[in-house]
Structures are given as C-alpha cells and as structure tokens.
Design a protein around this motif. Structure first.
Motif, PDB file in Angstrom:
ATOM      1  N   GLU A  18       1.015  -1.345  -0.114  1.00 52.27           N
ATOM      2  CA  GLU A  18      -0.033   0.000   0.076  1.00 52.27           C
ATOM      3  C   GLU A  18       0.879   1.394  -0.065  1.00 52.27           C
ATOM      4  OE1 GLU A  18      -3.147   0.225   3.106  1.00 52.27           O
ATOM      5  OE2 GLU A  18      -3.634  -1.753   2.602  1.00 52.27           O
ATOM      6  N   TYR A  19       1.914   1.327   0.759  1.00 50.25           N
ATOM      7  CA  TYR A  19       2.707   2.284   0.933  1.00 50.25           C
ATOM      8  C   TYR A  19       3.273   2.702  -0.536  1.00 50.25           C
ATOM      9  CZ  TYR A  19       2.515   3.343   5.791  1.00 50.25           C
ATOM     10  OH  TYR A  19       2.074   3.679   7.165  1.00 50.25           O
ATOM     11  N   ILE A  20       3.936   1.559  -1.083  1.00 49.69           N
ATOM     12  CA  ILE A  20       4.522   1.630  -2.445  1.00 49.69           C
ATOM     13  C   ILE A  20       3.592   2.185  -3.521  1.00 49.69           C
ATOM     14  CG2 ILE A  20       5.499   0.307  -4.432  1.00 49.69           C
ATOM     15  CD1 ILE A  20       6.735  -1.492  -2.077  1.00 49.69           C
ATOM     16  N   PHE A  21       2.470   1.763  -3.389  1.00 48.10           N
ATOM     17  CA  PHE A  21       1.369   2.234  -4.523  1.00 48.10           C
ATOM     18  C   PHE A  21       0.899   3.666  -4.139  1.00 48.10           C
ATOM     19  CE2 PHE A  21      -3.288   2.735  -5.316  1.00 48.10           C
ATOM     20  CZ  PHE A  21      -3.171   2.450  -6.630  1.00 48.10           C
ATOM     21  N   TYR A  22       0.745   4.166  -2.919  1.00 50.44           N
ATOM     22  CA  TYR A  22       0.323   5.594  -2.621  1.00 50.44           C
ATOM     23  C   TYR A  22       1.485   6.475  -2.836  1.00 50.44           C
ATOM     24  CZ  TYR A  22      -3.976   4.111  -0.918  1.00 50.44           C
ATOM     25  OH  TYR A  22      -5.314   3.205  -0.724  1.00 50.44           O
ATOM     26  N   GLY A  23       2.727   5.912  -2.651  1.00 49.65           N
ATOM     27  CA  GLY A  23       3.900   6.708  -2.981  1.00 49.65           C
ATOM     28  C   GLY A  23       4.198   6.743  -4.326  1.00 49.65           C
ATOM     29  N   ALA A  24       3.737   5.767  -5.278  1.00 45.25           N
ATOM     30  CA  ALA A  24       4.023   5.985  -6.778  1.00 45.25           C
ATOM     31  C   ALA A  24       2.733   7.104  -7.024  1.00 45.25           C
ATOM     32  CB  ALA A  24       3.777   4.575  -7.185  1.00 45.25           C
ATOM     33  N   ILE A  25       1.530   6.970  -6.681  1.00 41.82           N
ATOM     34  CA  ILE A  25       0.649   7.974  -7.119  1.00 41.82           C
ATOM     35  C   ILE A  25       1.152   9.305  -6.782  1.00 41.82           C
ATOM     36  CG2 ILE A  25      -1.581   8.911  -6.545  1.00 41.82           C
ATOM     37  CD1 ILE A  25      -2.714   5.929  -6.431  1.00 41.82           C
ATOM     38  N   PHE A  26       1.702   9.680  -5.519  1.00 42.84           N
ATOM     39  CA  PHE A  26       2.178  10.604  -5.127  1.00 42.84           C
ATOM     40  C   PHE A  26       3.461  11.281  -5.959  1.00 42.84           C
ATOM     41  CE2 PHE A  26       5.256  13.666  -2.373  1.00 42.84           C
ATOM     42  CZ  PHE A  26       4.278  14.408  -2.016  1.00 42.84           C
ATOM     43  N   ILE A  27       4.341  10.404  -6.227  1.00 43.05           N
ATOM     44  CA  ILE A  27       5.594  11.000  -7.178  1.00 43.05           C
ATOM     45  C   ILE A  27       5.015  11.064  -8.630  1.00 43.05           C
ATOM     46  CG2 ILE A  27       7.548   9.868  -8.223  1.00 43.05           C
ATOM     47  CD1 ILE A  27       8.000   8.469  -5.860  1.00 43.05           C
ATOM     48  N   VAL A  28       3.855  10.294  -9.311  1.00 48.33           N
ATOM     49  CA  VAL A  28       3.519  10.705 -10.650  1.00 48.33           C
ATOM     50  C   VAL A  28       2.753  12.040 -10.325  1.00 48.33           C
ATOM     51  CG1 VAL A  28       1.827  10.059 -12.310  1.00 48.33           C
ATOM     52  CG2 VAL A  28       3.313   8.268 -11.225  1.00 48.33           C
ATOM     53  N   GLY A  29       2.163  12.296  -9.513  1.00 46.65           N
ATOM     54  CA  GLY A  29       1.371  13.418  -9.331  1.00 46.65           C
ATOM     55  C   GLY A  29       2.255  14.726  -9.243  1.00 46.65           C
ATOM     56  N   LEU A  30       3.539  14.528  -8.499  1.00 40.49           N
ATOM     57  CA  LEU A  30       4.509  15.683  -8.616  1.00 40.49           C
ATOM     58  C   LEU A  30       4.991  15.681  -9.994  1.00 40.49           C
ATOM     59  CD1 LEU A  30       6.409  14.897  -5.394  1.00 40.49           C
ATOM     60  CD2 LEU A  30       5.003  17.111  -5.547  1.00 40.49           C
ATOM     61  N   ILE A  31       5.314  14.918 -10.659  1.00 38.30           N
ATOM     62  CA  ILE A  31       5.933  15.091 -12.107  1.00 38.30           C
ATOM     63  C   ILE A  31       5.118  15.597 -12.725  1.00 38.30           C
ATOM     64  CG2 ILE A  31       6.306  13.568 -14.002  1.00 38.30           C
ATOM     65  CD1 ILE A  31       7.827  11.581 -11.945  1.00 38.30           C
TER      66      ILE A  31
END
Length: 160
Positions: A18-31
């Motif tokens: 879950e942390y990896i999934f939400y972290g990936a969403i956060f990083i994609v949003g920042l990009i």
C-alpha cells in the motif's frame, strides 16, 4: 505463536504494498505538476512587453495627474510604486540575460536600467515641471526597450 508470525508478515507485506502504491501515485502527481508548471510558464518577452506597456500607461496617468493640487501628498508614493514596477522589469530582463543566456535581451536590460535611473533621480520637491521631464525621459527609455522587444518577437514570428 508461530502461526501468528505468518499473519503478521502478511499484514506487513500488505502495508508495504500500500505504501509503495500510494507513494507511486504521489510521485506521478508531482511529476505532472512540474510538467504543468513548465508548460504554463509564459515567455519572458511576452511578459516583459505586457508589463512595459502597463508601466508606460501608468507613467502617462502620472504625468496627467501632475496638475492636480491634491497630488502633492500622493506623488512620492506613486513614484515609489513606479520605481518598484520598473525595478521588477530590470530583474526580469537581468534574469533573462544572466540565467537564460538570452543576450538579445541585453539592450532591453540597459533601457530598463536607464528608466530606473531616471525615476530614481526624481525628487518631487523640486517642482512638477521637472518631475514631468524626468517621467517623460523614463517613458522614452521604456519605449526603447519595448521597441527592442517588438523587434525580437517580430524576428521570431518570421522564423516560425
């Protein structure tokens, strides 16, 4: 107790996923936000042209209001505001020359600096005629910078 360790590791594994999934969403949003900011940044020439035109109009309004007797108390504040606007133009042109390496903006920078020097030399105490002369000289310097900007943008339109 051994059978509980297996359940604990499964919960830990799910939590890490879950942390990896939400972290990936956060990083994609920042990009995406970074790309949107880079795309939405207006070219310096267009911004400088609009701000220069607005500052020239403000100088015209200030020259027209010099005959007003009520202006004695407000004139130094208006000149200070005008000086700040021209200072912003100087910073914009300086950033374009130094950081972005746009040497074509060097003439604009010198015109803006001359206009800033003209406005800085204004002393409202010495009379309205002299203030009008200094404001007119600053306006001419800004118009020179505007002319250079228009020549630069005209050259870009022809290349496209």
């Amino acid at each position: 107790m051994l059978y509980n360790l297996n359940a604990l590791s499964q919960e830990t594994f799910n939590l890490i996923i879950e942390y990896i999934f939400y972290g990936a969403i956060f990083i994609v949003g920042l990009i995406v936000l970074i790309l949107m900011k880079r795309r939405s940044r207006r070219p310096a020439m267009l911004f400088a042209r609009e701000e220069t035109e607005r500052t020239v109009r403000r100088i015209d309004e200030l020259i027209a209001s010099l005959e007003d007797e009520k202006n004695d108390y407000v004139l130094p504040a208006k000149i200070l505001r005008l000086s700040g606007e021209i200072g912003d133009l100087v910073l914009l042109a300086d950033r374009e020359v130094t950081q972005n390496g746009n040497i074509a903006f060097d003439g604009v920078l010198s015109a803006y600096k001359s206009a800033a020097d003209q406005v800085a030399a204004i002393d409202a105490i010495w009379g309205r005629a002299r203030v009008a002369t200094e404001l007119t000289a600053a306006k001419e310097q800004l118009l020179n910078g505007l002319k250079i900007i228009e020549q630069l943008t005209a050259g870009k339109k022809e290349k496209v």
